[in-house]
Design a protein around this motif. Structure first.
Motif, PDB file in Angstrom:
ATOM      1  N   GLN A  89      -3.777   6.703  -1.520  1.00 40.92           N
ATOM      2  CA  GLN A  89      -3.140   5.400  -1.398  1.00 40.92           C
ATOM      3  C   GLN A  89      -3.558   4.480  -2.537  1.00 40.92           C
ATOM      4  O   GLN A  89      -4.667   4.589  -3.062  1.00 40.92           O
ATOM      5  CB  GLN A  89      -3.519   4.748  -0.065  1.00 40.92           C
ATOM      6  N   GLN A  90      -2.644   3.572  -2.868  1.00 39.45           N
ATOM      7  CA  GLN A  90      -2.911   2.605  -3.921  1.00 39.45           C
ATOM      8  C   GLN A  90      -1.993   1.406  -3.700  1.00 39.45           C
ATOM      9  O   GLN A  90      -0.790   1.584  -3.495  1.00 39.45           O
ATOM     10  CB  GLN A  90      -2.643   3.241  -5.289  1.00 39.45           C
ATOM     11  N   LEU A 141       0.871  -1.169   0.000  1.00 41.03           N
ATOM     12  CA  LEU A 141       0.000   0.000   0.000  1.00 41.03           C
ATOM     13  C   LEU A 141       0.913   1.225   0.000  1.00 41.03           C
ATOM     14  O   LEU A 141       1.585   1.514   0.994  1.00 41.03           O
ATOM     15  CB  LEU A 141      -0.913   0.012   1.225  1.00 41.03           C
ATOM     16  N   ILE A 146       0.411  -1.195  -4.978  1.00 42.03           N
ATOM     17  CA  ILE A 146       1.226  -1.248  -6.194  1.00 42.03           C
ATOM     18  C   ILE A 146       2.456  -2.104  -5.901  1.00 42.03           C
ATOM     19  O   ILE A 146       3.026  -2.030  -4.814  1.00 42.03           O
ATOM     20  CB  ILE A 146       1.677   0.167  -6.622  1.00 42.03           C
ATOM     21  N   GLN A 178      -8.874   7.032 -11.032  1.00 41.03           N
ATOM     22  CA  GLN A 178      -7.840   6.082 -11.456  1.00 41.03           C
ATOM     23  C   GLN A 178      -7.665   4.937 -10.458  1.00 41.03           C
ATOM     24  O   GLN A 178      -6.751   4.128 -10.598  1.00 41.03           O
ATOM     25  CB  GLN A 178      -6.506   6.806 -11.648  1.00 41.03           C
ATOM     26  N   GLY A 179      -8.525   4.892  -9.429  1.00 37.47           N
ATOM     27  CA  GLY A 179      -8.480   3.788  -8.469  1.00 37.47           C
ATOM     28  C   GLY A 179      -7.746   4.072  -7.176  1.00 37.47           C
ATOM     29  O   GLY A 179      -7.671   3.206  -6.302  1.00 37.47           O
ATOM     30  N   TYR A 180      -7.192   5.258  -7.018  1.00 37.60           N
ATOM     31  CA  TYR A 180      -6.535   5.617  -5.765  1.00 37.60           C
ATOM     32  C   TYR A 180      -7.603   5.881  -4.707  1.00 37.60           C
ATOM     33  O   TYR A 180      -8.711   6.317  -5.023  1.00 37.60           O
ATOM     34  CB  TYR A 180      -5.686   6.873  -5.931  1.00 37.60           C
ATOM     35  N   LYS A 181      -7.252   5.633  -3.447  1.00 33.28           N
ATOM     36  CA  LYS A 181      -8.165   5.883  -2.328  1.00 33.28           C
ATOM     37  C   LYS A 181      -7.582   6.977  -1.446  1.00 33.28           C
ATOM     38  O   LYS A 181      -6.378   7.017  -1.190  1.00 33.28           O
ATOM     39  CB  LYS A 181      -8.350   4.617  -1.482  1.00 33.28           C
ATOM     40  N   LEU A 226      -7.390  11.289  -9.189  1.00 32.92           N
ATOM     41  CA  LEU A 226      -6.774  10.056  -8.720  1.00 32.92           C
ATOM     42  C   LEU A 226      -7.818   9.027  -8.293  1.00 32.92           C
ATOM     43  O   LEU A 226      -7.628   7.822  -8.499  1.00 32.92           O
ATOM     44  CB  LEU A 226      -5.789  10.338  -7.593  1.00 32.92           C
ATOM     45  N   SER A 227      -8.916   9.475  -7.708  1.00 28.01           N
ATOM     46  CA  SER A 227      -9.991   8.547  -7.339  1.00 28.01           C
ATOM     47  C   SER A 227     -10.538   7.842  -8.579  1.00 28.01           C
ATOM     48  O   SER A 227     -10.819   6.642  -8.542  1.00 28.01           O
ATOM     49  CB  SER A 227     -11.116   9.290  -6.617  1.00 28.01           C
TER      50      SER A 227
END
Length: 107
Positions: A71-72, A33, A74, A55-58, A52-53
Protein backbone atom coordinates in the motif's frame (compact mmCIF):
# COMPACT_ATOMS: atom_id res chain seq x y z
CA UNK A 1 -0.10 -12.35 -26.73
CA UNK A 2 2.68 -9.81 -27.19
CA UNK A 3 4.09 -7.31 -24.71
CA UNK A 4 2.40 -4.30 -26.33
CA UNK A 5 -1.06 -5.83 -26.02
CA UNK A 6 -0.37 -6.58 -22.33
CA UNK A 7 0.54 -2.91 -21.78
CA UNK A 8 -2.58 -1.76 -23.59
CA UNK A 9 -4.73 -4.08 -21.47
CA UNK A 10 -3.16 -2.74 -18.27
CA UNK A 11 -3.70 0.88 -19.40
CA UNK A 12 -7.33 0.12 -20.17
CA UNK A 13 -7.77 -1.52 -16.76
CA UNK A 14 -6.23 1.55 -15.08
CA UNK A 15 -8.51 3.87 -17.04
CA UNK A 16 -11.57 1.80 -16.08
CA UNK A 17 -10.54 1.77 -12.41
CA UNK A 18 -10.05 5.54 -12.38
CA UNK A 19 -13.33 6.12 -14.22
CA UNK A 20 -15.21 3.96 -11.72
CA UNK A 21 -13.59 5.75 -8.78
CA UNK A 22 -14.50 9.16 -10.22
CA UNK A 23 -18.11 8.05 -10.78
CA UNK A 24 -18.20 7.02 -7.11
CA UNK A 25 -17.06 10.40 -5.83
CA UNK A 26 -13.28 10.20 -5.93
CA UNK A 27 -11.19 13.23 -6.88
CA UNK A 28 -8.04 13.24 -9.02
CA UNK A 29 -6.44 15.76 -6.65
CA UNK A 30 -7.07 13.77 -3.47
CA UNK A 31 -4.60 11.30 -1.99
CA UNK A 32 -5.90 7.74 -1.47
CA UNK A 33 -4.39 4.66 0.10
CA UNK A 34 -3.80 2.57 -3.03
CA UNK A 35 -3.58 -1.23 -2.77
CA UNK A 36 -1.15 -2.91 -5.19
CA UNK A 37 -1.54 -6.65 -5.77
CA UNK A 38 1.14 -9.16 -6.77
CA UNK A 39 0.92 -12.92 -7.26
CA UNK A 40 3.77 -15.42 -7.33
CA UNK A 41 6.07 -17.68 -5.34
CA UNK A 42 6.69 -16.62 -1.75
CA UNK A 43 10.46 -16.12 -2.15
CA UNK A 44 9.93 -14.00 -5.29
CA UNK A 45 7.21 -11.96 -3.58
CA UNK A 46 9.58 -11.33 -0.67
CA UNK A 47 12.05 -9.72 -3.07
CA UNK A 48 9.31 -7.50 -4.50
CA UNK A 49 8.30 -6.54 -0.96
CA UNK A 50 11.89 -5.52 -0.14
CA UNK A 51 12.19 -3.38 -3.28
CA UNK A 52 8.85 -1.65 -2.72
CA UNK A 53 9.48 -1.15 1.01
CA UNK A 54 12.68 0.69 0.10
CA UNK A 55 10.51 2.97 -2.09
CA UNK A 56 8.14 3.79 0.78
CA UNK A 57 5.40 1.23 0.16
CA UNK A 58 3.97 -0.56 3.21
CA UNK A 59 2.97 -4.21 3.39
CA UNK A 60 -0.72 -4.58 4.23
CA UNK A 61 -1.49 -6.38 7.48
CA UNK A 62 -3.60 -9.06 5.80
CA UNK A 63 -1.83 -11.28 3.28
CA UNK A 64 -2.74 -14.53 1.53
CA UNK A 65 -0.33 -17.27 0.55
CA UNK A 66 1.06 -16.69 -2.92
CA UNK A 67 -0.05 -13.06 -2.89
CA UNK A 68 1.47 -9.75 -1.81
CA UNK A 69 -0.54 -6.63 -1.04
CA UNK A 70 1.48 -3.42 -0.75
CA UNK A 71 0.00 0.00 0.00
CA UNK A 72 0.99 3.58 -0.64
CA UNK A 73 -0.89 6.88 -0.32
CA UNK A 74 -0.93 8.41 -3.82
CA UNK A 75 -2.94 11.10 -5.60
CA UNK A 76 -5.29 9.56 -8.11
CA UNK A 77 -3.96 11.97 -10.75
CA UNK A 78 -0.57 10.23 -10.55
CA UNK A 79 -2.18 6.84 -11.17
CA UNK A 80 -3.79 8.33 -14.29
CA UNK A 81 -0.32 8.98 -15.75
CA UNK A 82 0.35 5.21 -15.83
CA UNK A 83 4.01 5.60 -14.76
CA UNK A 84 3.49 3.85 -11.42
CA UNK A 85 1.79 0.91 -13.08
CA UNK A 86 4.62 0.64 -15.64
CA UNK A 87 7.21 0.71 -12.85
CA UNK A 88 5.40 -1.99 -10.86
CA UNK A 89 5.00 -4.14 -13.98
CA UNK A 90 8.76 -3.86 -14.54
CA UNK A 91 9.56 -4.83 -10.94
CA UNK A 92 7.16 -7.77 -11.11
CA UNK A 93 8.71 -9.00 -14.33
CA UNK A 94 12.22 -8.70 -12.89
CA UNK A 95 11.30 -10.95 -9.93
CA UNK A 96 9.13 -13.40 -11.91
CA UNK A 97 5.84 -12.46 -10.27
CA UNK A 98 2.66 -11.01 -11.74
CA UNK A 99 1.47 -7.50 -10.97
CA UNK A 100 -2.26 -8.05 -10.60
CA UNK A 101 -3.34 -4.41 -10.59
CA UNK A 102 -4.38 -1.84 -8.05
CA UNK A 103 -7.43 -0.41 -6.38
CA UNK A 104 -8.73 1.82 -3.63
CA UNK A 105 -11.98 2.97 -2.08
CA UNK A 106 -13.47 6.28 -3.19
CA UNK A 107 -14.40 8.24 -0.10
Amino acid sequence: MNYLSDIEKRKKADEETISSLLKNGASLDKEYLIDFFFVGREDDLKQVEEVLSAQGYKKASEQKEGELLMQQPIKLSLMKEFLITESLESIAKKYCVRFDGWGTIAN
